[in-house]
Every structure is written in structure tokens, then in C-alpha cells.
Scaffold this motif. Sequence first.
Motif, PDB file in Angstrom:
ATOM      1  N   UNK A  29      46.847  66.795  33.369  1.00  0.00           N
ATOM      2  CA  UNK A  29      46.707  65.508  32.534  1.00  0.00           C
ATOM      3  C   UNK A  29      46.333  64.296  33.399  1.00  0.00           C
ATOM      4  N   UNK A  30      46.248  64.565  34.654  1.00  0.00           N
ATOM      5  CA  UNK A  30      45.722  63.470  35.594  1.00  0.00           C
ATOM      6  C   UNK A  30      44.194  63.515  35.533  1.00  0.00           C
ATOM      7  N   UNK A  31      43.969  64.701  35.331  1.00  0.00           N
ATOM      8  CA  UNK A  31      42.215  65.144  35.207  1.00  0.00           C
ATOM      9  C   UNK A  31      41.754  64.601  33.977  1.00  0.00           C
ATOM     10  N   UNK A  32      42.648  64.793  32.845  1.00  0.00           N
ATOM     11  CA  UNK A  32      42.226  64.279  31.418  1.00  0.00           C
ATOM     12  C   UNK A  32      42.070  62.831  31.482  1.00  0.00           C
ATOM     13  N   UNK A  33      43.395  62.095  32.338  1.00  0.00           N
ATOM     14  CA  UNK A  33      43.371  60.792  32.309  1.00  0.00           C
ATOM     15  C   UNK A  33      42.083  60.122  33.032  1.00  0.00           C
ATOM     16  N   UNK A  34      41.686  60.623  34.082  1.00  0.00           N
ATOM     17  CA  UNK A  34      40.499  60.333  34.877  1.00  0.00           C
ATOM     18  C   UNK A  34      39.206  60.487  34.132  1.00  0.00           C
TER      19      UNK A  34
ATOM     20  N   UNK B 197      41.411  50.563  28.953  1.00  0.00           N
ATOM     21  CA  UNK B 197      42.782  49.978  29.638  1.00  0.00           C
ATOM     22  C   UNK B 197      44.027  50.887  29.336  1.00  0.00           C
ATOM     23  N   UNK B 198      43.778  51.453  27.947  1.00  0.00           N
ATOM     24  CA  UNK B 198      44.946  52.380  27.703  1.00  0.00           C
ATOM     25  C   UNK B 198      44.824  53.706  28.573  1.00  0.00           C
ATOM     26  N   UNK B 199      43.671  54.346  28.830  1.00  0.00           N
ATOM     27  CA  UNK B 199      43.610  55.391  29.537  1.00  0.00           C
ATOM     28  C   UNK B 199      43.903  55.188  30.825  1.00  0.00           C
ATOM     29  N   UNK B 200      43.581  53.989  31.675  1.00  0.00           N
ATOM     30  CA  UNK B 200      43.867  53.834  33.029  1.00  0.00           C
ATOM     31  C   UNK B 200      45.453  53.577  33.130  1.00  0.00           C
ATOM     32  N   UNK B 201      45.886  52.715  32.310  1.00  0.00           N
ATOM     33  CA  UNK B 201      47.367  52.739  32.257  1.00  0.00           C
ATOM     34  C   UNK B 201      48.285  53.812  31.699  1.00  0.00           C
ATOM     35  N   UNK B 202      47.466  54.608  30.907  1.00  0.00           N
ATOM     36  CA  UNK B 202      48.043  55.932  30.387  1.00  0.00           C
ATOM     37  C   UNK B 202      49.145  55.679  29.405  1.00  0.00           C
ATOM     38  N   UNK B 203      48.687  54.718  28.533  1.00  0.00           N
ATOM     39  CA  UNK B 203      49.814  54.427  27.639  1.00  0.00           C
ATOM     40  C   UNK B 203      49.252  54.337  26.235  1.00  0.00           C
ATOM     41  N   UNK B 204      50.055  54.405  25.129  1.00  0.00           N
ATOM     42  CA  UNK B 204      49.676  54.536  23.598  1.00  0.00           C
ATOM     43  C   UNK B 204      48.656  55.620  23.316  1.00  0.00           C
ATOM     44  N   UNK B 205      48.895  56.740  23.582  1.00  0.00           N
ATOM     45  CA  UNK B 205      47.852  57.878  23.658  1.00  0.00           C
ATOM     46  C   UNK B 205      47.501  58.291  22.327  1.00  0.00           C
ATOM     47  N   UNK B 206      48.475  58.002  21.253  1.00  0.00           N
ATOM     48  CA  UNK B 206      48.009  58.111  19.955  1.00  0.00           C
ATOM     49  C   UNK B 206      46.663  57.088  19.591  1.00  0.00           C
ATOM     50  N   UNK B 207      47.000  55.800  20.073  1.00  0.00           N
ATOM     51  CA  UNK B 207      46.052  54.979  19.726  1.00  0.00           C
ATOM     52  C   UNK B 207      44.787  55.376  20.293  1.00  0.00           C
ATOM     53  N   UNK B 208      44.705  55.944  21.766  1.00  0.00           N
ATOM     54  CA  UNK B 208      43.520  56.550  22.318  1.00  0.00           C
ATOM     55  C   UNK B 208      42.740  57.556  21.659  1.00  0.00           C
ATOM     56  N   UNK B 209      43.666  58.590  20.917  1.00  0.00           N
ATOM     57  CA  UNK B 209      43.207  59.626  20.181  1.00  0.00           C
ATOM     58  C   UNK B 209      42.542  59.229  18.995  1.00  0.00           C
ATOM     59  N   UNK B 210      43.128  58.212  18.271  1.00  0.00           N
ATOM     60  CA  UNK B 210      42.650  57.506  16.946  1.00  0.00           C
ATOM     61  C   UNK B 210      41.132  56.843  17.397  1.00  0.00           C
TER      62      UNK B 210
END
Length: 343
Positions: free
Chosen positions: A29-34, A78-91
Motif C-alpha cells: 500500500x505504500x507503493x500504491x500511495x507513492x 494532498x489526500x494521497x500524500x497524507x493518505x486519508x479519505x481514500x473513498x474521495x480519492x477513488x471518486x
Amino acid sequence: MDKLKLYIIGFLVAIIAIAAGIIYKWGFWMLVRIVLSLGFLGLTLMLGFFLALTLYAESWKYAGLLVIPTALSAYATYLTITWQKLKVVGGIILLFAFGLVFGIWYISEPDLSLTDRFRSAESLERAGKYKAAARKYEKKGNYLKAAEMYEKLGWMESAAWAYEKAEKYEKAAEIYEQLYEKEKDTYYLKEAHEYWKKAGNMERAAKALERYAEEEPWFWEDVAKLYEELGNEEKARKAWEKALEYYKGEAQEEGVFWEDVGNIARKLGMEELAREAYQKFLEYCLKEAENDPMWWKHVAEAYEYLGEKDKAEEARKKYEEYRQRIIKSNEETSNFPEEKGSQ
């Protein structure tokens, strides 16, 4: 293997190694995040650049269209760097994917309005929207109807193109002849000639080429040959005579054309003129051969025309000697001595 392939392979190996290292050290998941962070960052920078460009150009319409996707991309970064609100990222990812698909679909028919895209070609034709109807007919492969639409629009070159696609070559040829009458551009006569040939109407093809040759006289020889193929000896002879006049004029400027004058004159039974032309061609070739031995080949041809076989053979020998020298010279320059270090 060349260097470029090695670089590409090396780059791919490095990427895979880095990805494997990240997974090993911090997990998948760190790879996905990066990857997502870098992807959205790159997208934000690109959109931001185009937004700044449109603002600088005072193109407010396109700037307005870019504001929302730029803001969304920045927020997703911002959301992917801080890794939060992943559903919003998906949207946001789905939204961009939908936008990409819509953009490709829209670009596929750039001349059609949004509403016209959902109407049939027949409906657009009935509504008098011939341009949109033509595009629809083209997409369906109905080039005959597309050509009719273009004719109604007055877009005759587009109509000719569509008739060609529909293999209605005679219609395309007729349109190009009409365009010539209107524009007086000889290009259209040449096109008409080609399409009459494709249609199998060689008589009309010859007539079109004949009209073309009246403006571009170096084509009289082609006209003559075409009429010969059709068995029209009278028109062929007239065309040959015009070709002869053209080449006589050219020969005054450039002596190499005396050969053409001689060939055509001989074909027309004008032996005296043919011999005179071949003599001038010989004189021209001899002069050229003084500076370029390659011309001995043409000197030989000129002597052949004049029936002087011995002199033709002598000239041919000089050309062959020159050719052998060139071959030998090329062989010597290609056989470089090996370097001592390579032994």
C-alpha cells in the motif's frame, strides 16, 4: 542490442527494483500511495500549467473549464500524500477516467454538437444539417450519401473525395472537371484524368489530359501515348506534333532535349529533322563528356541514333573504362587496413 534498448531495459529494471524495495520495506500500500501521489502531482502540475497559459492568453472560457479539474487534482494530491479519505480519492479517479472517456468520444466527432451526436444521419439530413449528416454517413461507411451531402453544401472537393471512397470514380472525375471550369486550376484536370482512368473511361481520361497539356505542355507526350492505346492515330499524331514543338523549344535552352526531339521526329517520319536533332544531341553529349566521363554512355547512344556503329562502340568502351575505374576506386576505399589493436 543497441544502446537505446539497453537504456530502456535498464530503466525498467531500475523501476521494478525500486518498486520491489518499497514493497519489501513498507508494504504494497505504500507503493500504491507513492504512485498515486506522484501521478496526481504530475497531473496537477500539467493542468496548472495549462490553466496559467489560458489565463495569460485571456482565454476565460478554457480557463474556466480547467479550474475544477486542477483543483480536484491538487486536492487528490494532498489526500494521497497524507493518505486519508481514500473513498474521495477513488471518486476523483473515477471522475477523471470518465472525463477522459468523454473527451475521447467528443474528439472523435469534433464537428458535431452534443445533441447532433445522438441523432441519426437521416434525421440530420431531413433537418438540413448536411455537414453533420455527412459526418454521420461517413462514420457508417455510406460514402455515397456523404458525397450527396457535401454537394448540397457546395463542398465539391469533399464530395469528390467521398465519391472516390464510394468507388464512384466517374462522379469524382465530373466534379473535378466542374471545379476546373470554375477555378481554372489545372490541378483539377489532372485529378479528373486520374479518376476517369480509374473509372475505366480512357476516352474521357485522354480528353482531360489533353486539356491539361494545353496548360502544361510537357504532358503532350503522355496524351499521344494514351491516344495510341485507344487506337486514335489522328489525335495521337496531333499530340506528338505538339510534344515535338514543346521539346524543340526546351532543346534551345537545354541540349539534352534534342534526344526527345529526334525520337519524336523519327516517330513522325521526319527523318531529316530527326537526324539534325540527333546530331545536336551528339554535340551536346560530347561537350558534357569532356567534364563528366559518365556522358560517354549517351555519346554512344547518339552515335547509335546516327547509325555510326563504330564510333558508338568506341564511345561505349570509354564509358566502360570509366565505369571500371569507379568500381576499382570504390573497392579500394572500402578495404580499409585493420588496426593493429584489433588483430
